[in-house]
Write an enzyme that holds these catalytic residues in place. Structure first.
Site, PDB file in Angstrom:
ATOM      1  N   THR A   1     -14.269   5.959  31.510  1.00  0.00           N
ATOM      2  CA  THR A   1     -13.236   5.933  32.549  1.00  0.00           C
ATOM      3  C   THR A   1     -11.897   5.500  31.971  1.00  0.00           C
ATOM      4  O   THR A   1     -11.828   4.663  31.075  1.00  0.00           O
ATOM      5  CB  THR A   1     -13.622   4.980  33.696  1.00  0.00           C
ATOM      6  OG1 THR A   1     -13.700   3.636  33.199  1.00  0.00           O
ATOM      7  CG2 THR A   1     -14.967   5.359  34.299  1.00  0.00           C
TER       8      THR A   1
ATOM      9  N   GLY B   1     -17.326  -4.622  38.943  1.00  0.00           N
ATOM     10  CA  GLY B   1     -16.458  -3.612  39.532  1.00  0.00           C
ATOM     11  C   GLY B   1     -16.900  -2.206  39.192  1.00  0.00           C
ATOM     12  O   GLY B   1     -16.903  -1.315  40.061  1.00  0.00           O
TER      13      GLY B   1
ATOM     14  N   ILE C   1     -19.970  -1.234  38.270  1.00  0.00           N
ATOM     15  CA  ILE C   1     -21.253  -0.976  38.933  1.00  0.00           C
ATOM     16  C   ILE C   1     -21.023  -0.613  40.392  1.00  0.00           C
ATOM     17  O   ILE C   1     -21.605   0.344  40.918  1.00  0.00           O
ATOM     18  CB  ILE C   1     -22.175  -2.203  38.817  1.00  0.00           C
ATOM     19  CG1 ILE C   1     -22.534  -2.454  37.355  1.00  0.00           C
ATOM     20  CG2 ILE C   1     -23.442  -2.011  39.646  1.00  0.00           C
ATOM     21  CD1 ILE C   1     -23.189  -3.803  37.099  1.00  0.00           C
TER      22      ILE C   1
ATOM     23  N   GLU D   1     -12.800  -5.509  43.988  1.00  0.00           N
ATOM     24  CA  GLU D   1     -11.833  -4.665  44.691  1.00  0.00           C
ATOM     25  C   GLU D   1     -11.309  -5.426  45.910  1.00  0.00           C
ATOM     26  O   GLU D   1     -12.053  -5.695  46.850  1.00  0.00           O
ATOM     27  CB  GLU D   1     -12.490  -3.357  45.139  1.00  0.00           C
ATOM     28  CG  GLU D   1     -11.522  -2.327  45.689  1.00  0.00           C
ATOM     29  CD  GLU D   1     -10.622  -1.717  44.622  1.00  0.00           C
ATOM     30  OE1 GLU D   1      -9.530  -1.244  44.988  1.00  0.00           O
ATOM     31  OE2 GLU D   1     -11.009  -1.707  43.443  1.00  0.00           O
TER      32      GLU D   1
END
Length: 299
Positions: free
Chosen positions: A40, A68, A70, A271
């Protein structure tokens, strides 16, 4: 004849240079395992790679990163039909690795990868917030959330999970409670909350066990609430010992609602989500996850 890919590994860009993981990938491939790897770069990449994994027909999507990463992979998986949804595998590559640690995922890359590819797939729950956000481990609100979201990256890199604790002590001058009302089945509370933990898993913030009785396959979330009747003493007791005190409330619920007169911020596995109203419910048996047989989060 096209060989079906057995697994797709999604690695957070920060962990892409892990040599032990690279060697583990090569070793499994040498044994004949079809394993694709993606890295990513920005938010949204994991969701796109999950779509690619489903198109490839993989049996497992492996999240390589911290809580985060996962959660980002799990949140992407839940949006797809159960008919095509791969199982979730986990490789702990983050700073704290709270969920992986609670699940007893091996920290050795070769063992973790082998478990993620070949381990038994077990049904686990997923928590949903306001019908559109998810967390696999924990949502935290109050002072604890401000600490985990504000801890400097350099401190996390140098000290790992203990950095959250150290940064918390340094920020005691900002200790502030959130006034709110929390309701659920046969549960109502209203007042000032210093820390709110809502756990599918048990620990957050780099090893702090916030919801000690949580299980990921019982159809319930555990609420742990540190009230603000005596701010500093309660906070220090909660961090420095396992001793219960009268300012901690606990309940296990299939859903709960939180309403506040002002904006509150919850940390959903890294998040942040800000608002005045939160509806949190559990989705039983939402995903399949490859976990060790001795996983402490399974009831």
């Amino acid at each position: 004849m096209k060989v079906q890919t057995q697994a797709l590994l999604i690695i957070n860009g920060k962990g892409a240079s892990n040599e032990a993981l690279r060697e583990a990938v090569y070793n499994l491939r040498a044994e004949g395992v079809e394993l694709a790897v993606r890295v990513t770069w920005e938010h949204g990449d994991a969701a796109r790679y999950v779509i690619e994994a489903i198109e490839l027909g993989v049996e497992t999507v492996i999240a390589g990163g911290g809580d985060g990463t996962i959660n980002e992979v799990a949140s992407a998986l839940i949006t797809h039909s159960t008919d095509s949804r791969p199982a979730l595998g986990i490789i702990p590559l983050g700073t704290a690795n709270d969920f992986a640690t609670s699940c007893s995922i091996p920290i050795e890359m070769d063992q973790a990868l082998r478990l993620a590819v070949q381990g038994r797939a077990t049904d686990i729950d997923l928590a949903r917030v306001n019908n559109e956000h998810y967390f696999i481990n924990m949502a935290t609100g109050g002072f604890g959330t401000r600490i985990t979201t504000e801890t400097p990256e350099k401190l996390k890199s140098a000290l790992g999970g203990v950095s959250y604790f150290i940064h918390g002590l340094l920020r005691m001058d900002t200790l502030k409670a959130d006034r709110c009302e929390i309701t659920g089945p046969d549960f109502t509370w209203q007042g000032d909350a210093l820390v709110i933990g809502i756990g599918n898993g048990r620990q957050a913030g780099g090893g702090q066990v916030i919801c000690p009785d949580a299980l990921i396959n019982d159809g319930l979330i555990q609420l742990r609430l540190l009230t603000a009747e005596e701010l500093l003493p309660s906070f220090l007791r909660s961090l420095l010992s396992d001793e219960e005190n009268k300012n901690i409330l606990s309940a296990s619920l299939p859903w709960l609602e939180i309403n506040a007169p002002h904006d509150m911020t919850f940390n959903l596995d890294g998040e942040p989500l800000t608002g005045k109203h939160f509806r949190i419910d559990i989705l039983p048996n939402a995903l399949q996850c490859r976990l060790p047989p001795h996983c402490a989060l399974l009831g």
